[in-house]
Design a protein around this motif. Structure first.
Motif, PDB file in Angstrom:
ATOM      1  N   UNK A  79     -56.667 -28.382  -2.920  1.00  0.00           N
ATOM      2  CA  UNK A  79     -56.841 -29.535  -2.032  1.00  0.00           C
ATOM      3  C   UNK A  79     -57.518 -30.706  -2.742  1.00  0.00           C
ATOM      4  N   UNK A  80     -58.078 -30.475  -3.919  1.00  0.00           N
ATOM      5  CA  UNK A  80     -58.813 -31.515  -4.634  1.00  0.00           C
ATOM      6  C   UNK A  80     -57.941 -32.165  -5.704  1.00  0.00           C
ATOM      7  N   UNK A  81     -58.317 -33.396  -6.070  1.00  0.00           N
ATOM      8  CA  UNK A  81     -57.627 -34.117  -7.139  1.00  0.00           C
ATOM      9  C   UNK A  81     -58.310 -33.744  -8.455  1.00  0.00           C
ATOM     10  N   UNK A  82     -57.633 -32.954  -9.256  1.00  0.00           N
ATOM     11  CA  UNK A  82     -58.252 -32.358 -10.436  1.00  0.00           C
ATOM     12  C   UNK A  82     -57.805 -33.069 -11.712  1.00  0.00           C
ATOM     13  N   UNK A  83     -58.767 -33.513 -12.491  1.00  0.00           N
ATOM     14  CA  UNK A  83     -58.513 -34.086 -13.818  1.00  0.00           C
ATOM     15  C   UNK A  83     -59.847 -34.212 -14.541  1.00  0.00           C
ATOM     16  N   UNK A  84     -59.815 -34.702 -15.788  1.00  0.00           N
ATOM     17  CA  UNK A  84     -61.060 -34.909 -16.540  1.00  0.00           C
ATOM     18  C   UNK A  84     -61.988 -35.888 -15.843  1.00  0.00           C
ATOM     19  N   UNK A  85     -61.404 -36.898 -15.186  1.00  0.00           N
ATOM     20  CA  UNK A  85     -62.211 -37.952 -14.561  1.00  0.00           C
ATOM     21  C   UNK A  85     -62.371 -37.756 -13.063  1.00  0.00           C
ATOM     22  N   UNK A  86     -61.616 -36.836 -12.465  1.00  0.00           N
ATOM     23  CA  UNK A  86     -61.738 -36.577 -11.024  1.00  0.00           C
ATOM     24  C   UNK A  86     -62.528 -35.290 -10.803  1.00  0.00           C
ATOM     25  N   UNK A  87     -62.139 -34.489  -9.851  1.00  0.00           N
ATOM     26  CA  UNK A  87     -62.823 -33.220  -9.597  1.00  0.00           C
ATOM     27  C   UNK A  87     -62.510 -32.211 -10.701  1.00  0.00           C
ATOM     28  N   UNK A  88     -63.537 -31.456 -11.100  1.00  0.00           N
ATOM     29  CA  UNK A  88     -63.368 -30.395 -12.099  1.00  0.00           C
ATOM     30  C   UNK A  88     -63.791 -29.061 -11.461  1.00  0.00           C
ATOM     31  N   UNK A  89     -63.205 -27.975 -11.948  1.00  0.00           N
ATOM     32  CA  UNK A  89     -63.462 -26.657 -11.359  1.00  0.00           C
ATOM     33  C   UNK A  89     -63.898 -25.685 -12.454  1.00  0.00           C
ATOM     34  N   UNK A  90     -64.902 -24.852 -12.124  1.00  0.00           N
ATOM     35  CA  UNK A  90     -65.333 -23.768 -13.001  1.00  0.00           C
ATOM     36  C   UNK A  90     -65.554 -22.511 -12.171  1.00  0.00           C
ATOM     37  N   UNK A  91     -65.516 -21.336 -12.813  1.00  0.00           N
ATOM     38  CA  UNK A  91     -65.656 -20.065 -12.080  1.00  0.00           C
ATOM     39  C   UNK A  91     -66.570 -19.111 -12.848  1.00  0.00           C
ATOM     40  N   UNK A  92     -67.485 -18.478 -12.101  1.00  0.00           N
ATOM     41  CA  UNK A  92     -68.331 -17.397 -12.614  1.00  0.00           C
ATOM     42  C   UNK A  92     -68.053 -16.154 -11.774  1.00  0.00           C
ATOM     43  N   UNK A 125     -78.597 -18.164 -10.941  1.00  0.00           N
ATOM     44  CA  UNK A 125     -79.299 -18.716 -12.112  1.00  0.00           C
ATOM     45  C   UNK A 125     -78.326 -18.927 -13.271  1.00  0.00           C
ATOM     46  N   UNK A 126     -77.432 -17.971 -13.464  1.00  0.00           N
ATOM     47  CA  UNK A 126     -76.451 -18.071 -14.546  1.00  0.00           C
ATOM     48  C   UNK A 126     -75.522 -19.271 -14.320  1.00  0.00           C
ATOM     49  N   UNK A 127     -75.056 -19.445 -13.089  1.00  0.00           N
ATOM     50  CA  UNK A 127     -74.175 -20.580 -12.776  1.00  0.00           C
ATOM     51  C   UNK A 127     -74.898 -21.906 -12.985  1.00  0.00           C
ATOM     52  N   UNK A 128     -76.184 -21.951 -12.649  1.00  0.00           N
ATOM     53  CA  UNK A 128     -76.963 -23.175 -12.857  1.00  0.00           C
ATOM     54  C   UNK A 128     -77.036 -23.528 -14.337  1.00  0.00           C
ATOM     55  N   UNK A 129     -77.216 -22.509 -15.174  1.00  0.00           N
ATOM     56  CA  UNK A 129     -77.376 -22.745 -16.612  1.00  0.00           C
ATOM     57  C   UNK A 129     -76.038 -22.991 -17.312  1.00  0.00           C
ATOM     58  N   UNK A 130     -75.022 -22.190 -16.980  1.00  0.00           N
ATOM     59  CA  UNK A 130     -73.761 -22.225 -17.712  1.00  0.00           C
ATOM     60  C   UNK A 130     -72.742 -23.219 -17.148  1.00  0.00           C
ATOM     61  N   UNK A 131     -72.881 -23.560 -15.872  1.00  0.00           N
ATOM     62  CA  UNK A 131     -71.935 -24.498 -15.259  1.00  0.00           C
ATOM     63  C   UNK A 131     -72.596 -25.840 -14.943  1.00  0.00           C
ATOM     64  N   UNK A 132     -73.556 -25.809 -14.034  1.00  0.00           N
ATOM     65  CA  UNK A 132     -74.049 -27.061 -13.454  1.00  0.00           C
ATOM     66  C   UNK A 132     -74.963 -27.849 -14.387  1.00  0.00           C
ATOM     67  N   UNK A 133     -75.562 -27.211 -15.362  1.00  0.00           N
ATOM     68  CA  UNK A 133     -76.368 -27.968 -16.326  1.00  0.00           C
ATOM     69  C   UNK A 133     -75.475 -28.854 -17.191  1.00  0.00           C
ATOM     70  N   UNK A 134     -74.172 -28.549 -17.236  1.00  0.00           N
ATOM     71  CA  UNK A 134     -73.219 -29.319 -18.031  1.00  0.00           C
ATOM     72  C   UNK A 134     -72.345 -30.216 -17.156  1.00  0.00           C
ATOM     73  N   UNK A 135     -72.748 -30.384 -15.905  1.00  0.00           N
ATOM     74  CA  UNK A 135     -72.013 -31.261 -14.992  1.00  0.00           C
ATOM     75  C   UNK A 135     -72.236 -32.717 -15.379  1.00  0.00           C
ATOM     76  N   UNK A 136     -71.247 -33.575 -15.120  1.00  0.00           N
ATOM     77  CA  UNK A 136     -71.373 -35.000 -15.436  1.00  0.00           C
ATOM     78  C   UNK A 136     -72.350 -35.669 -14.469  1.00  0.00           C
ATOM     79  N   UNK A 137     -73.102 -36.672 -14.945  1.00  0.00           N
ATOM     80  CA  UNK A 137     -74.129 -37.309 -14.105  1.00  0.00           C
ATOM     81  C   UNK A 137     -73.569 -37.930 -12.824  1.00  0.00           C
TER      82      UNK A 137
END
Length: 664
Positions: free
Chosen positions: A510-523, A565-577
């Motif tokens: 349902x989301x618009x996915x690209x480098x500049x739009x929404x991005x998805x990651x999975x743990x 905690x793992x998702x915070x470190x491995x995914x969201x700490x690398x989220x774009x500002x």
């Protein structure tokens, strides 16, 4: 009869009918406007999906035409995002495809279509649409009705369209310019004279502005190219039958467009400034209050902006709408693709005159300017820059809100703003803050004098090209980093794990996915954690969905706190500002470790957490994981097969939260 997914209600003449929609109509390209009551400009079948009458497998629906509305509210429902629309002349309702008692329904639908005929005026040819009702046959070929005959037998238009280049005097010498100005001044006694005196240092400009803006009896004296339609003309019939053709203003029939009259082939195309890829519309003040000299200064300013932007096919594209009593398009985004041609075209623009109806102009741009047919590129942010002399003569708040909801970034350049003793004459106080994309000062520039307008060329260009800060281009569907945290413990099982992956895929698509739009990651997690893929791994929707499908079931224990905690470190700490960080956690049981401390830490770091519990999941843990308020971020289902029921609710909550953000 069966109808196609792209059929709009306005294209069907029948006031009430039952039709069958095919499968596959739930697609963003089939646009829907409104909620419950839909504008006839909408796809019939996708509106039926939005309303919940059918799903993406298709089915029978009953459609009833009703009167037009002054506003249509967009919403997200049943996997379809409908758009807002300020006004449309015809609406329709959708209900179950069951016949109403006493009503006979047609076995064949009557369709309307449009074509063009050339109307000759001197040596010029102008295309005027003609109404032409045709039948799309599915079962039988009925005898033509009087309504059909009326649409196909159209009288020849008796009016002509005049080319402005042949009627507007083109001054070539200084004396000629003086005579033209003097002639105009006679029809508006003293008005321009007072404004021009103000240029020379007198203090009468304020009183003059008040006179001009409230004198609605002022008439335009200069010849202006407009379409004058007789009541029975083909163009009139086209309007009545809701025909649509790119470039025509069907929303407000009072608007005129010079674009078709003035367009010419491009002499050359430049690549432009590729670091500034925006689609830009300038709203140019053509009101009488601005005066002739200031209008020339405004044109010079727009030409300098075009040069500084670096107009080109791979960079910024720029069109201009001039407004007075009514707005009209001078040229659109695809008319000119290099600064030289654009500056020459700006220099030839003639002043419209009239009031300063900015609200009306913003509505016009929202509904008519940023269309694919006018050169809108889709991937480039839409930007409107409003140049206004003093203040508008109508209200801007509602028109601006609808434009912002459509993803348009609104900037204001106000010149010679209201002095303290003039503020009682301003129709809408704080109109700039009510209109701009954000009220933090980035989107508004106040210039004390038209003579200093040139000083803001570079600051304006810098802001317009700062695409990271063009936040109104961002919607709930294209501005997030979404991290799924999936329970892969032994209690889930292989079959249910595939159901969870389908749930994740249904949300992601349902989301618009690209480098500049929404991005998805999975743990995925058990006692341990595994990064299935990060936010920067895949940049297309197809790749993301394929990657989700390939995830292998792990099996093991349930340490949900460690997974957060793992998702915070491995995914969201690398989220774009500039991205909203959204965590969607799915689990089927109580965690072996504490979840509240890791969840609180994630919340403090700006992660918006949604928790979905299945079967034996503990509600107290789900609430601790979820962002407040819990009822909007925490869900529970009794079995995995019911997860699908929360796809639409979850996306709707994400969008509601996004749209409620403050505008500062």
């Amino acid at each position: 009869p069966q109808i196609d997914c792209d059929v709009k209600a306005g294209k069907i003449i029948n006031p009430e009918f039952i039709a069958k929609c095919p499968p596959g109509c739930q697609d963003v390209k089939y646009r829907v406007y409104g909620t419950d009551i839909y504008a006839s400009f909408s796809s019939v079948c996708n509106a039926a999906i939005h309303s919940g009458i059918i799903d993406n497998t298709g089915g029978k629906i009953l459609v009833q035409k009703v009167a037009g509305h002054s506003g249509y509210r967009g919403s997200f429902a049943n996997g379809v995002r409908s758009l807002s629309l300020p006004r449309w002349r015809e609406s329709f309702l959708v209900s179950e495809g069951k016949p109403r008692k006493g009503v006979t329904y047609p076995s064949t639908l009557e369709y309307s279509s449009s074509k063009s005929t050339a109307v000759k005026s001197g040596n010029d040819h102008v295309n005027v649409p003609t109404g032409d009702a045709v039948r799309k046959e599915y079962q039988i070929s009925p005898v033509p009705t009087p309504a059909t005959q009326m649409a196909t037998t159209t009288p020849t238009p008796t009016t002509t369209t005049t080319d402005p280049s042949t009627t507007v005097p083109q001054p070539t010498t200084t004396p000629a310019t003086t005579r033209t100005t003097a002639a105009v001044a006679k029809t508006r006694p003293g008005l321009h004279r007072v404004r021009d005196m103000a240029f020379r240092g007198t203090s009468t400009s304020a009183s003059n502005r008040n006179i001009v803006r409230h004198n609605t009896g002022i008439q335009r004296q200069e010849p202006v190219a407009t379409f004058q339609r007789a009541a029975g003309s083909p163009a009139h019939l086209a309007m009545e039958t809701d025909l649509w053709k790119p470039g025509l203003s069907l929303f407000d029939t009072g608007f005129s467009s010079k674009e078709e009259l003035n367009s010419k082939p491009l002499e050359s195309i430049s690549q432009g400034n590729q670091n500034c890829k925006v689609d830009l519309s300038f709203l140019m003040d053509g009101s009488w209050s601005i005066g002739k000299r200031r209008f020339q200064l405004q044109k010079r300013f727009l030409g300098n902006v075009a040069q500084a932007l670096g107009i080109g096919s791979a960079g910024p594209l720029m069109g201009i709408v001039q407004y007075g009593d009514d707005p009209s398009t001078e040229f659109n985004l695809k008319t000119y693709a290099n600064p030289k041609d654009l500056r020459n075209a700006i220099e030839k623009i003639q002043q419209k005159g009239g009031l300063s109806n900015v609200g009306k102009a913003l509505s016009f741009v929202n509904k008519n300017f940023f269309l694919d047919a006018n050169g809108n590129r889709g991937g480039a942010p839409n930007v409107v820059v409003v140049v206004v002399d003093g203040w508008p003569t109508d209200r801007v708040e509602e028109a601006s809100r609808l434009a912002r909801e459509s993803g348009i970034n609104i900037f204001f350049v106000t010149v010679e703003a209201a002095a303290q003793n003039e503020k009682q004459n301003v129709i809408e106080t704080n109109f700039v803050d009510k209109a701009v994309c954000r009220t933090n000062g980035f989107y508004s520039i106040n210039v004390p004098s038209w003579f200093s307008l040139h000083k803001v060329v570079q600051p304006l260009v810098k802001r317009v090209c700062d695409t990271e800060r063009l936040v109104c281009s961002k919607t709930c569907l294209n501005s997030a980093d979404i991290g799924f945290v999936i329970d892969g413990s032994s209690s889930v099982g292989t079959s249910n794990f595939r159901t969870v992956l389908q749930f994740v895929a249904n949300i992601s698509k349902e989301f618009e996915i690209s480098d500049t739009d929404t991005r998805v990651g999975v743990v995925q997690y058990t006692y341990e954690q595994r990064l299935e893929f990060s936010f920067d791994k895949y940049s297309t929707k197809e790749d993301v969905l394929s990657a989700i499908k390939r995830i292998n079931y792990w099996s093991g224990g349930t340490s949900t706190g460690a997974a957060i905690s793992y998702a915070s470190e491995q995914l969201f700490s690398k989220s774009k500002p500039n991205k909203r960080k959204i965590m969607i956690l799915i689990t089927d049981g109580r965690s072996y470790d504490d979840v509240s401390v890791p969840a609180m830490e994630a919340h403090r770091n700006g992660v918006i957490a949604y928790s979905i519990g299945v079967a034996w999941a503990a509600t107290d843990e789900l609430e601790a994981i979820a962002t407040d308020p819990d009822k909007e971020h925490s869900f529970f289902v009794d079995e995995f097969d019911n997860l699908y029921r929360y796809v639409n609710q979850l996306i709707q909550n994400i969008c509601t939260e996004f749209n409620s953000q403050p505008r500062n």
